[in-house]
Design a protein around this motif. Sequence first.
Motif, mmCIF file in Angstrom:
data_model
loop_
_atom_site.group_PDB
_atom_site.id
_atom_site.type_symbol
_atom_site.label_atom_id
_atom_site.label_comp_id
_atom_site.label_asym_id
_atom_site.label_seq_id
_atom_site.Cartn_x
_atom_site.Cartn_y
_atom_site.Cartn_z
ATOM 1 N N GLU A 210 0.830 -1.201 0.000
ATOM 2 C CA GLU A 210 0.000 0.000 0.000
ATOM 3 C C GLU A 210 0.871 1.260 0.000
ATOM 4 O O GLU A 210 0.556 2.244 -0.675
ATOM 5 C CB GLU A 210 -0.914 0.012 1.231
ATOM 6 C CG GLU A 210 -1.987 -1.059 1.225
ATOM 7 C CD GLU A 210 -2.878 -0.954 2.447
ATOM 8 O OE1 GLU A 210 -2.747 0.047 3.191
ATOM 9 O OE2 GLU A 210 -3.705 -1.860 2.664
ATOM 10 N N ASP A 214 0.758 4.042 -2.959
ATOM 11 C CA ASP A 214 0.391 5.428 -2.683
ATOM 12 C C ASP A 214 1.491 6.397 -3.122
ATOM 13 O O ASP A 214 1.209 7.460 -3.697
ATOM 14 C CB ASP A 214 0.122 5.616 -1.192
ATOM 15 C CG ASP A 214 -1.245 5.102 -0.780
ATOM 16 O OD1 ASP A 214 -2.052 4.782 -1.666
ATOM 17 O OD2 ASP A 214 -1.512 5.021 0.436
ATOM 18 N N LYS A 241 -4.077 6.299 4.173
ATOM 19 C CA LYS A 241 -4.142 5.636 2.873
ATOM 20 C C LYS A 241 -4.564 6.630 1.794
ATOM 21 O O LYS A 241 -5.625 7.254 1.873
ATOM 22 C CB LYS A 241 -5.130 4.473 2.930
ATOM 23 C CG LYS A 241 -5.174 3.661 1.631
ATOM 24 C CD LYS A 241 -6.089 2.463 1.758
ATOM 25 C CE LYS A 241 -6.097 1.659 0.456
ATOM 26 N NZ LYS A 241 -6.969 0.457 0.560
#
Length: 357
Positions: A210, A214, A241
Amino acid sequence: MDTQDVLNCVFSAWYPKFKDITIKSHILPLPKEFLDYLQADGVVLPEQSVTASGKHDEDDIEGEELDVDWDAADSSETEMPSFPEFESLMKKIIKTLGGSVFPKLNWSAPRDATWISFDKTLRCTCPSDVYLLLKSSEFITHDLTQPFLHCKDCHNRNNITVQYELILRKWQNLASGMEFRCFVRNGKLIAICQRNHTEHYEFISMMKEEIVSDIKAFFYHMVAGKFPSKNYVFDVYRRDKGKLLLIDFNPFGPVTDGLLFTWDELEGLKGERQENDQTQESTAVETSGETSKDQDLVFRFVEQPEGVQPHPYSCFGIPEDIKDLTSGEDPYKMMDLLNLKIQRMGEDQEHSSDEGD
Protein backbone atom coordinates in the motif's frame (compact mmCIF):
# COMPACT_ATOMS: atom_id res chain seq x y z
CA MET A 1 24.71 16.40 -9.99
CA ASP A 2 25.10 19.92 -11.42
CA THR A 3 24.87 23.30 -9.71
CA GLN A 4 21.51 23.86 -11.42
CA ASP A 5 20.15 20.68 -9.80
CA VAL A 6 21.15 22.10 -6.40
CA LEU A 7 19.58 25.47 -7.20
CA ASN A 8 16.35 23.73 -8.25
CA CYS A 9 16.12 22.34 -4.70
CA VAL A 10 16.23 25.78 -3.07
CA PHE A 11 13.01 26.00 -1.07
CA SER A 12 11.77 29.24 -2.67
CA ALA A 13 12.36 27.74 -6.14
CA TRP A 14 9.94 24.85 -5.69
CA TYR A 15 7.51 25.97 -2.97
CA PRO A 16 5.23 28.20 -5.11
CA LYS A 17 4.58 25.31 -7.50
CA PHE A 18 3.91 22.72 -4.80
CA LYS A 19 2.49 24.82 -1.95
CA ASP A 20 -0.93 23.14 -2.14
CA ILE A 21 0.52 19.72 -1.30
CA THR A 22 3.12 20.68 1.30
CA ILE A 23 3.32 22.38 4.70
CA LYS A 24 2.38 26.04 4.91
CA SER A 25 5.55 28.12 5.07
CA HIS A 26 6.88 31.68 5.01
CA ILE A 27 10.11 32.75 3.29
CA LEU A 28 12.21 35.58 4.72
CA PRO A 29 15.22 36.91 2.77
CA LEU A 30 18.17 37.13 5.16
CA PRO A 31 19.59 40.63 5.70
CA LYS A 32 23.37 40.87 5.29
CA GLU A 33 23.97 41.56 8.97
CA PHE A 34 22.08 38.40 9.94
CA LEU A 35 23.97 36.36 7.36
CA ASP A 36 27.24 37.67 8.80
CA TYR A 37 26.01 36.75 12.27
CA LEU A 38 25.33 33.14 11.23
CA GLN A 39 28.82 32.79 9.78
CA ALA A 40 30.60 34.38 12.76
CA ASP A 41 32.35 32.23 15.35
CA GLY A 42 30.69 31.59 18.69
CA VAL A 43 27.08 31.42 19.80
CA VAL A 44 25.89 34.82 21.00
CA LEU A 45 22.14 35.43 20.90
CA PRO A 46 20.87 38.80 19.65
CA GLU A 47 20.08 41.37 22.32
CA GLN A 48 16.32 41.53 21.75
CA SER A 49 15.87 37.75 22.07
CA VAL A 50 17.91 37.57 25.28
CA THR A 51 15.97 40.46 26.81
CA ALA A 52 12.63 38.92 25.85
CA SER A 53 13.53 35.46 27.12
CA GLY A 54 14.80 36.93 30.37
CA LYS A 55 11.49 38.58 31.28
CA HIS A 56 9.42 37.01 34.04
CA ASP A 57 6.11 37.76 35.64
CA GLU A 58 6.23 39.01 39.22
CA ASP A 59 4.50 35.81 40.35
CA ASP A 60 7.29 33.73 38.82
CA ILE A 61 10.03 35.44 40.85
CA GLU A 62 8.14 35.91 44.11
CA GLY A 63 10.22 34.71 47.02
CA GLU A 64 13.44 34.58 44.97
CA GLU A 65 16.46 36.78 45.49
CA LEU A 66 17.80 38.17 42.24
CA ASP A 67 20.96 40.00 43.23
CA VAL A 68 22.96 39.40 40.02
CA ASP A 69 24.28 42.53 38.34
CA TRP A 70 23.55 41.55 34.74
CA ASP A 71 25.04 44.76 33.32
CA ALA A 72 28.34 44.01 35.01
CA ALA A 73 28.23 40.38 33.90
CA ASP A 74 27.65 41.35 30.28
CA SER A 75 30.30 44.04 30.18
CA SER A 76 33.12 41.60 29.45
CA GLU A 77 31.22 39.55 26.91
CA THR A 78 31.15 39.87 23.14
CA GLU A 79 28.86 42.64 21.92
CA MET A 80 25.41 41.28 21.20
CA PRO A 81 24.13 41.61 17.63
CA SER A 82 20.81 43.29 17.01
CA PHE A 83 18.17 42.69 14.31
CA PRO A 84 15.03 44.47 15.59
CA GLU A 85 13.12 44.63 12.28
CA PHE A 86 13.98 41.09 11.24
CA GLU A 87 13.11 39.73 14.66
CA SER A 88 9.81 41.61 14.74
CA LEU A 89 8.89 40.05 11.40
CA MET A 90 9.81 36.60 12.69
CA LYS A 91 7.56 37.03 15.71
CA LYS A 92 4.61 37.99 13.50
CA ILE A 93 5.12 34.98 11.24
CA ILE A 94 5.45 32.57 14.16
CA LYS A 95 2.17 33.92 15.55
CA THR A 96 0.51 33.62 12.12
CA LEU A 97 1.61 29.99 11.85
CA GLY A 98 0.04 29.04 15.18
CA GLY A 99 2.85 29.82 17.59
CA SER A 100 5.25 27.02 16.64
CA VAL A 101 7.46 26.70 13.57
CA PHE A 102 10.09 24.49 11.97
CA PRO A 103 13.12 26.51 10.70
CA LYS A 104 15.45 25.85 7.78
CA LEU A 105 17.56 27.73 5.26
CA ASN A 106 17.56 27.37 1.47
CA TRP A 107 18.30 23.64 1.56
CA SER A 108 18.87 22.30 5.05
CA ALA A 109 17.15 22.22 8.42
CA PRO A 110 19.36 22.22 11.55
CA ARG A 111 18.53 18.58 12.38
CA ASP A 112 22.02 18.05 13.77
CA ALA A 113 21.38 20.69 16.45
CA THR A 114 18.34 19.16 18.14
CA TRP A 115 20.59 18.09 21.04
CA ILE A 116 20.71 21.72 22.18
CA SER A 117 16.95 22.34 22.19
CA PHE A 118 14.80 21.91 25.28
CA ASP A 119 12.60 19.14 23.88
CA LYS A 120 15.19 17.69 21.45
CA THR A 121 13.14 18.74 18.41
CA LEU A 122 13.23 21.59 15.89
CA ARG A 123 10.06 23.14 17.30
CA CYS A 124 10.58 26.89 17.77
CA THR A 125 8.19 29.25 19.54
CA CYS A 126 10.31 32.42 19.52
CA PRO A 127 13.23 33.94 17.58
CA SER A 128 15.80 32.91 20.19
CA ASP A 129 14.90 29.25 19.55
CA VAL A 130 15.59 29.78 15.85
CA TYR A 131 18.88 31.59 16.49
CA LEU A 132 20.18 28.88 18.79
CA LEU A 133 19.43 26.05 16.35
CA LEU A 134 20.85 27.84 13.31
CA LYS A 135 24.05 28.87 15.10
CA SER A 136 24.61 25.34 16.48
CA SER A 137 24.19 23.49 13.19
CA GLU A 138 26.92 22.21 10.88
CA PHE A 139 24.25 21.56 8.25
CA ILE A 140 23.47 25.27 8.16
CA THR A 141 27.18 26.10 7.92
CA HIS A 142 27.40 23.77 4.92
CA ASP A 143 24.52 25.60 3.23
CA LEU A 144 26.27 28.93 3.77
CA THR A 145 29.79 27.94 2.79
CA GLN A 146 29.83 25.05 0.32
CA PRO A 147 26.40 24.18 -1.09
CA PHE A 148 27.88 23.12 -4.46
CA LEU A 149 30.68 20.96 -3.04
CA HIS A 150 29.76 17.72 -4.86
CA CYS A 151 28.68 19.29 -8.16
CA LYS A 152 30.43 18.18 -11.35
CA ASP A 153 30.58 21.79 -12.54
CA CYS A 154 31.61 23.18 -9.14
CA HIS A 155 34.32 25.25 -10.88
CA ASN A 156 31.50 27.63 -11.85
CA ARG A 157 30.25 28.09 -8.29
CA ASN A 158 32.09 31.40 -7.88
CA ASN A 159 29.87 32.85 -10.59
CA ILE A 160 26.68 31.92 -8.72
CA THR A 161 25.04 34.36 -6.35
CA VAL A 162 22.82 32.71 -3.76
CA GLN A 163 20.07 34.72 -2.09
CA TYR A 164 19.92 33.13 1.33
CA GLU A 165 16.55 32.82 3.01
CA LEU A 166 15.10 31.73 6.32
CA ILE A 167 12.08 29.47 5.94
CA LEU A 168 9.63 29.16 8.80
CA ARG A 169 7.26 26.21 8.35
CA LYS A 170 4.13 25.56 10.39
CA TRP A 171 4.98 23.00 13.06
CA GLN A 172 3.48 19.58 12.44
CA ASN A 173 3.57 16.62 14.82
CA LEU A 174 4.56 13.99 12.29
CA ALA A 175 4.87 10.31 13.12
CA SER A 176 8.45 9.47 12.19
CA GLY A 177 7.56 6.04 10.85
CA MET A 178 5.33 7.51 8.14
CA GLU A 179 7.95 9.62 6.38
CA PHE A 180 9.71 8.23 3.31
CA ARG A 181 12.57 9.35 1.08
CA CYS A 182 12.09 8.82 -2.65
CA PHE A 183 14.81 8.75 -5.30
CA VAL A 184 14.14 9.83 -8.88
CA ARG A 185 16.54 9.20 -11.75
CA ASN A 186 15.95 10.17 -15.36
CA GLY A 187 12.43 11.15 -14.38
CA LYS A 188 11.62 7.68 -12.99
CA LEU A 189 10.99 6.73 -9.37
CA ILE A 190 13.69 4.12 -8.77
CA ALA A 191 13.82 3.72 -4.98
CA ILE A 192 11.96 4.43 -1.74
CA CYS A 193 13.45 4.33 1.74
CA GLN A 194 12.19 4.58 5.30
CA ARG A 195 13.16 8.14 6.33
CA ASN A 196 13.85 7.41 10.00
CA HIS A 197 16.15 4.47 9.33
CA THR A 198 17.31 4.16 12.94
CA GLU A 199 14.03 2.59 14.08
CA HIS A 200 12.08 -0.56 13.30
CA TYR A 201 8.37 -0.13 12.50
CA GLU A 202 6.49 -3.39 12.19
CA PHE A 203 3.55 -1.81 10.37
CA ILE A 204 5.74 -0.87 7.38
CA SER A 205 6.31 -4.53 6.56
CA MET A 206 2.59 -5.24 6.80
CA MET A 207 1.62 -2.25 4.64
CA LYS A 208 4.54 -2.19 2.19
CA GLU A 209 2.46 -2.75 -0.96
CA GLU A 210 0.00 0.00 0.00
CA ILE A 211 2.83 2.39 0.84
CA VAL A 212 4.56 1.83 -2.49
CA SER A 213 1.28 2.14 -4.40
CA ASP A 214 0.39 5.43 -2.68
CA ILE A 215 3.86 6.94 -3.21
CA LYS A 216 3.92 5.94 -6.89
CA ALA A 217 0.48 7.45 -7.45
CA PHE A 218 1.51 10.63 -5.64
CA PHE A 219 4.71 10.89 -7.65
CA TYR A 220 3.17 10.38 -11.09
CA HIS A 221 0.14 12.59 -10.46
CA MET A 222 1.58 15.40 -8.29
CA VAL A 223 5.35 15.58 -8.85
CA ALA A 224 6.54 13.96 -12.08
CA GLY A 225 7.12 16.46 -14.88
CA LYS A 226 6.67 19.44 -12.57
CA PHE A 227 10.09 19.49 -10.94
CA PRO A 228 12.71 20.88 -13.37
CA SER A 229 15.53 18.38 -12.70
CA LYS A 230 15.50 14.83 -14.07
CA ASN A 231 17.44 13.50 -11.08
CA TYR A 232 16.32 14.47 -7.58
CA VAL A 233 15.19 13.22 -4.19
CA PHE A 234 11.95 14.10 -2.44
CA ASP A 235 10.54 13.31 1.00
CA VAL A 236 6.87 12.56 1.63
CA TYR A 237 4.71 11.96 4.67
CA ARG A 238 1.91 9.40 4.43
CA ARG A 239 -0.86 10.70 6.66
CA ASP A 240 -3.30 7.95 5.74
CA LYS A 241 -4.14 5.64 2.87
CA GLY A 242 -4.02 7.71 -0.30
CA LYS A 243 -3.18 10.92 1.61
CA LEU A 244 0.40 12.12 1.23
CA LEU A 245 2.15 15.35 2.08
CA LEU A 246 5.25 16.64 0.29
CA ILE A 247 8.00 17.55 2.74
CA ASP A 248 11.08 18.59 0.76
CA PHE A 249 13.26 18.23 -2.33
CA ASN A 250 16.98 17.39 -2.29
CA PRO A 251 19.68 16.94 -4.95
CA PHE A 252 20.35 13.45 -6.29
CA GLY A 253 23.89 12.94 -5.04
CA PRO A 254 26.19 12.42 -2.02
CA VAL A 255 25.19 15.75 -0.48
CA THR A 256 21.86 14.05 0.33
CA ASP A 257 21.73 11.20 2.85
CA GLY A 258 21.03 7.92 1.05
CA LEU A 259 19.85 6.40 4.36
CA LEU A 260 19.64 2.61 3.84
CA PHE A 261 21.11 2.96 0.34
CA THR A 262 24.64 3.79 -0.69
CA TRP A 263 25.06 6.20 -3.55
CA ASP A 264 26.85 3.54 -5.57
CA GLU A 265 23.69 1.46 -5.31
CA LEU A 266 21.46 4.35 -6.27
CA GLU A 267 23.65 5.26 -9.24
CA GLY A 268 23.30 1.66 -10.39
CA LEU A 269 19.49 1.69 -10.26
CA LYS A 270 18.04 2.78 -13.58
CA GLY A 271 14.50 1.55 -13.24
CA GLU A 272 15.04 -1.86 -14.86
CA ARG A 273 13.57 -4.97 -13.30
CA GLN A 274 15.89 -6.34 -10.62
CA GLU A 275 16.19 -9.55 -8.68
CA ASN A 276 15.32 -9.43 -4.99
CA ASP A 277 18.89 -9.93 -3.76
CA GLN A 278 18.94 -7.15 -1.20
CA THR A 279 20.12 -7.60 2.39
CA GLN A 280 17.77 -8.66 5.20
CA GLU A 281 16.77 -5.07 5.96
CA SER A 282 15.54 -4.41 2.40
CA THR A 283 12.93 -5.66 0.00
CA ALA A 284 12.09 -5.20 -3.67
CA VAL A 285 8.37 -4.62 -4.07
CA GLU A 286 6.56 -5.39 -7.30
CA THR A 287 3.57 -3.27 -8.22
CA SER A 288 0.87 -4.10 -10.72
CA GLY A 289 -1.35 -2.01 -12.91
CA GLU A 290 1.47 0.16 -14.31
CA THR A 291 2.59 0.38 -17.93
CA SER A 292 5.86 -1.17 -19.06
CA LYS A 293 7.69 2.12 -18.60
CA ASP A 294 7.04 1.96 -14.84
CA GLN A 295 9.45 -0.81 -13.95
CA ASP A 296 9.85 -2.28 -10.48
CA LEU A 297 11.44 -0.04 -7.88
CA VAL A 298 13.33 -0.93 -4.70
CA PHE A 299 11.65 -0.26 -1.36
CA ARG A 300 14.10 -0.54 1.51
CA PHE A 301 13.25 -0.45 5.19
CA VAL A 302 14.35 -2.01 8.48
CA GLU A 303 12.55 -5.35 8.55
CA GLN A 304 13.86 -6.65 11.87
CA PRO A 305 14.68 -4.94 15.19
CA GLU A 306 18.22 -6.30 14.77
CA GLY A 307 18.65 -3.94 11.80
CA VAL A 308 18.29 -0.80 13.93
CA GLN A 309 21.28 1.53 13.67
CA PRO A 310 22.62 4.32 15.93
CA HIS A 311 21.05 7.70 15.29
CA PRO A 312 23.24 9.52 12.73
CA TYR A 313 22.96 12.88 14.51
CA SER A 314 23.82 11.68 18.02
CA CYS A 315 27.52 12.47 17.54
CA PHE A 316 26.80 16.18 17.05
CA GLY A 317 26.05 16.63 20.76
CA ILE A 318 29.47 15.33 21.78
CA PRO A 319 32.38 17.77 22.29
CA GLU A 320 35.01 17.63 19.54
CA ASP A 321 37.76 16.75 22.02
CA ILE A 322 35.85 13.67 23.19
CA LYS A 323 35.22 12.53 19.61
CA ASP A 324 38.91 12.95 18.77
CA LEU A 325 39.93 10.93 21.83
CA THR A 326 37.53 8.06 21.19
CA SER A 327 38.33 7.88 17.47
CA GLY A 328 42.09 8.31 17.88
CA GLU A 329 42.13 11.04 15.23
CA ASP A 330 44.20 13.41 17.38
CA PRO A 331 47.04 11.51 19.12
CA TYR A 332 48.31 14.67 20.82
CA LYS A 333 45.08 15.00 22.78
CA MET A 334 45.44 11.41 23.92
CA MET A 335 49.02 12.12 25.03
CA ASP A 336 47.89 15.22 26.94
CA LEU A 337 45.17 13.20 28.66
CA LEU A 338 47.65 10.48 29.69
CA ASN A 339 50.15 13.05 30.95
CA LEU A 340 47.41 14.71 32.97
CA LYS A 341 46.40 11.34 34.42
CA ILE A 342 50.01 10.56 35.37
CA GLN A 343 50.40 13.99 36.96
CA ARG A 344 47.26 13.51 39.05
CA MET A 345 48.38 10.04 40.13
CA GLY A 346 51.69 11.55 41.29
CA GLU A 347 49.88 14.28 43.21
CA ASP A 348 47.64 11.69 44.88
CA GLN A 349 50.62 9.60 45.92
CA GLU A 350 52.41 12.67 47.30
CA HIS A 351 49.29 13.66 49.21
CA SER A 352 48.97 10.14 50.68
CA SER A 353 52.63 10.21 51.72
CA ASP A 354 52.17 13.53 53.51
CA GLU A 355 49.17 12.19 55.41
CA GLY A 356 51.18 9.13 56.50
CA ASP A 357 53.87 11.36 58.00
